[in-house]
Design a protein around this motif. Structure first.
Motif, PDB file in Angstrom:
ATOM      1  N   PHE A   3       0.826  -1.205   0.000  1.00 47.36           N
ATOM      2  CA  PHE A   3       0.000   0.000   0.000  1.00 47.36           C
ATOM      3  C   PHE A   3       0.860   1.254   0.000  1.00 47.36           C
ATOM      4  CE2 PHE A   3      -1.872   3.397   2.591  1.00 47.36           C
ATOM      5  CZ  PHE A   3      -2.970   3.708   1.823  1.00 47.36           C
ATOM      6  N   PHE A   4       1.855   1.311   0.882  1.00 47.13           N
ATOM      7  CA  PHE A   4       2.694   2.504   0.978  1.00 47.13           C
ATOM      8  C   PHE A   4       3.559   2.685  -0.270  1.00 47.13           C
ATOM      9  CE2 PHE A   4       1.895   1.275   5.436  1.00 47.13           C
ATOM     10  CZ  PHE A   4       1.271   2.432   5.861  1.00 47.13           C
ATOM     11  N   ALA A   5       4.017   1.585  -0.849  1.00 45.07           N
ATOM     12  CA  ALA A   5       4.814   1.673  -2.071  1.00 45.07           C
ATOM     13  C   ALA A   5       4.001   2.268  -3.217  1.00 45.07           C
ATOM     14  CB  ALA A   5       5.347   0.291  -2.456  1.00 45.07           C
ATOM     15  N   VAL A   6       2.766   1.778  -3.378  1.00 41.82           N
ATOM     16  CA  VAL A   6       1.900   2.293  -4.445  1.00 41.82           C
ATOM     17  C   VAL A   6       1.548   3.753  -4.191  1.00 41.82           C
ATOM     18  CG1 VAL A   6      -0.368   2.082  -5.525  1.00 41.82           C
ATOM     19  CG2 VAL A   6       0.968   0.034  -5.012  1.00 41.82           C
ATOM     20  N   LEU A   7       1.185   4.069  -2.953  1.00 36.76           N
ATOM     21  CA  LEU A   7       0.801   5.445  -2.624  1.00 36.76           C
ATOM     22  C   LEU A   7       1.943   6.419  -2.891  1.00 36.76           C
ATOM     23  CD1 LEU A   7      -1.275   7.389  -1.391  1.00 36.76           C
ATOM     24  CD2 LEU A   7      -0.321   6.843   0.859  1.00 36.76           C
ATOM     25  N   LEU A   8       3.137   6.093  -2.438  1.00 35.68           N
ATOM     26  CA  LEU A   8       4.287   6.971  -2.645  1.00 35.68           C
ATOM     27  C   LEU A   8       4.624   7.104  -4.125  1.00 35.68           C
ATOM     28  CD1 LEU A   8       6.580   5.847   0.312  1.00 35.68           C
ATOM     29  CD2 LEU A   8       5.410   8.038   0.073  1.00 35.68           C
ATOM     30  N   ALA A   9       4.550   5.994  -4.858  1.00 38.17           N
ATOM     31  CA  ALA A   9       4.863   6.043  -6.281  1.00 38.17           C
ATOM     32  C   ALA A   9       3.882   6.928  -7.034  1.00 38.17           C
ATOM     33  CB  ALA A   9       4.862   4.627  -6.864  1.00 38.17           C
ATOM     34  N   LEU A  10       2.591   6.831  -6.712  1.00 39.67           N
ATOM     35  CA  LEU A  10       1.593   7.660  -7.378  1.00 39.67           C
ATOM     36  C   LEU A  10       1.777   9.137  -7.050  1.00 39.67           C
ATOM     37  CD1 LEU A  10      -1.642   5.491  -6.988  1.00 39.67           C
ATOM     38  CD2 LEU A  10      -0.433   6.029  -9.112  1.00 39.67           C
ATOM     39  N   ILE A  11       2.084   9.426  -5.791  1.00 35.70           N
ATOM     40  CA  ILE A  11       2.294  10.816  -5.399  1.00 35.70           C
ATOM     41  C   ILE A  11       3.511  11.405  -6.116  1.00 35.70           C
ATOM     42  CG2 ILE A  11       2.946  12.319  -3.477  1.00 35.70           C
ATOM     43  CD1 ILE A  11       1.267  10.532  -1.661  1.00 35.70           C
ATOM     44  N   ILE A  12       4.609  10.660  -6.124  1.00 34.78           N
ATOM     45  CA  ILE A  12       5.832  11.147  -6.783  1.00 34.78           C
ATOM     46  C   ILE A  12       5.600  11.315  -8.274  1.00 34.78           C
ATOM     47  CG2 ILE A  12       8.231  10.603  -7.314  1.00 34.78           C
ATOM     48  CD1 ILE A  12       8.334   9.088  -4.641  1.00 34.78           C
ATOM     49  N   GLU A  13       4.877  10.355  -8.879  1.00 36.72           N
ATOM     50  CA  GLU A  13       4.642  10.412 -10.318  1.00 36.72           C
ATOM     51  C   GLU A  13       3.765  11.595 -10.691  1.00 36.72           C
ATOM     52  OE1 GLU A  13       2.985   9.295 -14.286  1.00 36.72           O
ATOM     53  OE2 GLU A  13       1.845   9.513 -12.421  1.00 36.72           O
ATOM     54  N   GLN A  14       2.817  11.941  -9.840  1.00 42.92           N
ATOM     55  CA  GLN A  14       1.980  13.109 -10.099  1.00 42.92           C
ATOM     56  C   GLN A  14       2.767  14.401  -9.934  1.00 42.92           C
ATOM     57  OE1 GLN A  14      -1.434  13.458 -11.066  1.00 42.92           O
ATOM     58  NE2 GLN A  14      -1.033  11.341 -11.653  1.00 42.92           N
ATOM     59  N   VAL A  72      18.984  -6.558   3.919  1.00 45.74           N
ATOM     60  CA  VAL A  72      19.787  -5.500   4.531  1.00 45.74           C
ATOM     61  C   VAL A  72      18.921  -4.601   5.404  1.00 45.74           C
ATOM     62  CG1 VAL A  72      21.258  -3.497   4.088  1.00 45.74           C
ATOM     63  CG2 VAL A  72      21.458  -5.549   2.649  1.00 45.74           C
ATOM     64  N   ASN A  73      17.813  -4.106   4.805  1.00 46.54           N
ATOM     65  CA  ASN A  73      16.954  -3.158   5.517  1.00 46.54           C
ATOM     66  C   ASN A  73      15.602  -3.093   4.814  1.00 46.54           C
ATOM     67  OD1 ASN A  73      15.763  -0.401   6.174  1.00 46.54           O
ATOM     68  ND2 ASN A  73      17.509  -0.454   7.585  1.00 46.54           N
ATOM     69  N   VAL A  74      14.534  -3.149   5.595  1.00 47.46           N
ATOM     70  CA  VAL A  74      13.185  -3.111   5.022  1.00 47.46           C
ATOM     71  C   VAL A  74      12.925  -1.793   4.307  1.00 47.46           C
ATOM     72  CG1 VAL A  74      10.726  -3.177   5.566  1.00 47.46           C
ATOM     73  CG2 VAL A  74      12.300  -4.721   6.737  1.00 47.46           C
ATOM     74  N   VAL A  75      13.453  -0.714   4.836  1.00 46.42           N
ATOM     75  CA  VAL A  75      13.245   0.600   4.224  1.00 46.42           C
ATOM     76  C   VAL A  75      13.867   0.644   2.835  1.00 46.42           C
ATOM     77  CG1 VAL A  75      13.704   3.066   4.433  1.00 46.42           C
ATOM     78  CG2 VAL A  75      13.117   1.734   6.467  1.00 46.42           C
ATOM     79  N   LEU A  76      15.029   0.019   2.669  1.00 47.02           N
ATOM     80  CA  LEU A  76      15.662  -0.028   1.351  1.00 47.02           C
ATOM     81  C   LEU A  76      14.803  -0.820   0.364  1.00 47.02           C
ATOM     82  CD1 LEU A  76      19.411  -0.619   2.299  1.00 47.02           C
ATOM     83  CD2 LEU A  76      18.340   1.506   1.536  1.00 47.02           C
ATOM     84  N   ALA A  77      14.224  -1.916   0.838  1.00 43.92           N
ATOM     85  CA  ALA A  77      13.341  -2.704  -0.027  1.00 43.92           C
ATOM     86  C   ALA A  77      12.110  -1.895  -0.425  1.00 43.92           C
ATOM     87  CB  ALA A  77      12.929  -3.987   0.691  1.00 43.92           C
ATOM     88  N   LEU A  78      11.561  -1.119   0.522  1.00 47.92           N
ATOM     89  CA  LEU A  78      10.420  -0.260   0.212  1.00 47.92           C
ATOM     90  C   LEU A  78      10.800   0.795  -0.820  1.00 47.92           C
ATOM     91  CD1 LEU A  78       7.558   0.814   0.710  1.00 47.92           C
ATOM     92  CD2 LEU A  78       8.470   2.117   2.649  1.00 47.92           C
ATOM     93  N   ALA A  79      11.972   1.397  -0.648  1.00 44.77           N
ATOM     94  CA  ALA A  79      12.434   2.406  -1.604  1.00 44.77           C
ATOM     95  C   ALA A  79      12.604   1.802  -2.994  1.00 44.77           C
ATOM     96  CB  ALA A  79      13.747   3.012  -1.125  1.00 44.77           C
ATOM     97  N   SER A  81      10.901  -0.780  -4.214  1.00 45.18           N
ATOM     98  CA  SER A  81       9.560  -0.990  -4.756  1.00 45.18           C
ATOM     99  C   SER A  81       8.965   0.316  -5.274  1.00 45.18           C
ATOM    100  CB  SER A  81       8.645  -1.589  -3.686  1.00 45.18           C
ATOM    101  OG  SER A  81       9.050  -2.891  -3.336  1.00 45.18           O
ATOM    102  N   VAL A  82       9.162   1.394  -4.525  1.00 45.39           N
ATOM    103  CA  VAL A  82       8.661   2.702  -4.964  1.00 45.39           C
ATOM    104  C   VAL A  82       9.333   3.113  -6.271  1.00 45.39           C
ATOM    105  CG1 VAL A  82       8.559   5.162  -4.405  1.00 45.39           C
ATOM    106  CG2 VAL A  82       8.077   3.465  -2.642  1.00 45.39           C
ATOM    107  N   GLY A  83      10.651   2.901  -6.372  1.00 41.81           N
ATOM    108  CA  GLY A  83      11.365   3.263  -7.588  1.00 41.81           C
ATOM    109  C   GLY A  83      10.892   2.479  -8.796  1.00 41.81           C
ATOM    110  N   VAL A  84      10.693   1.170  -8.634  1.00 38.77           N
ATOM    111  CA  VAL A  84      10.217   0.340  -9.750  1.00 38.77           C
ATOM    112  C   VAL A  84       8.815   0.758 -10.159  1.00 38.77           C
ATOM    113  CG1 VAL A  84       9.587  -2.001 -10.439  1.00 38.77           C
ATOM    114  CG2 VAL A  84      11.695  -1.612  -9.153  1.00 38.77           C
ATOM    115  N   LEU A  85       7.947   1.001  -9.189  1.00 37.44           N
ATOM    116  CA  LEU A  85       6.585   1.436  -9.501  1.00 37.44           C
ATOM    117  C   LEU A  85       6.582   2.811 -10.163  1.00 37.44           C
ATOM    118  CD1 LEU A  85       4.670   0.238  -6.318  1.00 37.44           C
ATOM    119  CD2 LEU A  85       4.346  -0.594  -8.647  1.00 37.44           C
TER     120      LEU A  85
END
Length: 333
Positions: A3-14, A72-79, A81-85
């Motif tokens: 959810f957070f990955a999709v939300l952040l990706a949409l916000i950044i893309e807009q 390594v770190n969950v935050v890095l994995a989230l980042a 996912s956001v980058g790929v999305l």
């Protein structure tokens, strides 16, 4: 985390959409061209080998990086996912043409609207009446929204729930792109992919898009006129095959027609081919739906373009609510 990955990706893309001709998309086009030129020998088995190299290998690489970062770190994995999305998901990769055409029609400038439609889809739109301009814009925009947003969301969500990170987003977008790009290159330049490779890519794309197309259609039915959308889906989906005979597109268009009560389908536009100026995952020469039977509904009007925008955004909200509920259920469970 989905959810957070999709939300952040949409916000950044807009806020900051990817520039056309960006390095990432250009590199992916070079990768796809290299795979076809180096491995395509014209036999059926070679077609599947090339498709696997062009689509599956980048997806697996995406997954490997996700697992490495997760360790390594969950935050890095989230980042990650956001980058790929951010690269694969978003309205701003296609919506500027929709907005410009809608504004031109609002101003009564039909010539500019025809010119913009011709530039967008590389079609001959010089003789289109106003209602047909609107119809084609609706059809192209809805299919683009599915391929750039809802289909990506479906594959990302399912594979991420299985612990496969953002690999689903890459798999979906690349499978759609190679199917369209190889067919386009062969028609426009007479070179490129062999018939065996085009067939393999088209088959893979129809299988991969089968469930997402129906989820998108169901979402449109839920946020639109449910009974009319389901009725259109049931009675007209098989009569609205889209480019390359893709029945999945017919399902989406039929559901859209019922959801907003607009006539879709009918006479196709003649495709024109330009040089390879495709940007990102877009490729010129994709004329969209072929000539088909029309659905029932009101004659397309500019007001329907606003209805389509509302339909799409309500569907996005529906997806986000579902993802939020699934995330909450996992946290509480």
């Amino acid at each position: 985390m989905s959810f957070f990955a999709v939300l952040l990706a949409l916000i950044i893309e807009q806020a900051r959409p990817l520039a056309r001709g960006n390095v990432i998309h250009a590199s992916l086009r070079r990768w796809v061209r290299w795979a076809s030129r180096s491995l395509d020998a014209g036999q059926p088995q070679h077609g599947w080998l090339v498709w696997t190299m062009a689509v599956v290998v980048p997806s697996v690489l995406t997954l490997a990086i996700h697992w490495l970062l997760w360790s390594v770190n969950v935050v890095l994995a989230l980042a990650w996912s956001v980058g790929v999305l951010y690269v694969t998901l978003g309205f701003r990769q296609f919506s500027h043409y929709f907005t410009d055409i809608r504004d031109a029609l609002d101003d009564g400038d039909e010539d500019s609207a025809r010119e913009l439609l011709a530039q967008w889809r590389q079609v001959d739109a010089s003789e289109l009446p106003r209602s047909e301009i609107v119809r084609h814009v609706i059809e192209y925009s809805v299919l683009a929204a599915h391929r750039h947003v809802f289909g990506v969301l479906a594959w990302f969500s399912v594979l991420a729930a299985l612990g496969l990170g953002p690999a689903g987003a890459v798999l979906y977008r690349l499978s759609e792109f190679v199917s369209r790009y190889w067919a386009y290159k062969s028609k426009s330049t007479g070179e490129g992919a062999s018939p065996a490779l085009q067939h393999a890519a088209a088959q893979a794309w129809q299988v991969i898009d089968y469930v997402p197309a129906r989820l998108t259609s169901l979402g449109f039915a839920v946020v639109g006129s449910f009974e009319d959308a389901i009725d259109g889906w049931r009675n007209y989906a098989q009569r609205l095959p889209a480019d390359a005979g893709n029945r999945n597109d017919g399902v989406i268009l039929a559901a859209t027609s019922g959801a907003v009560n607009v006539r879709l389908g009918g006479e196709a536009l003649k495709t024109t081919f330009a040089t390879d100026t495709a940007q990102g995952f877009q490729a010129n020469g994709d004329a969209g739906p072929a000539a088909t039977e029309s659905t029932p509904g009101r004659e397309p009007e500019v007001a329907h373009l606003r209805s389509i925008v509302g339909l799409v955004w309500r569907s996005v909200v529906l997806w986000m609510v579902l993802l939020a509920l699934l995330t909450l259920a996992r946290l509480l469970g």
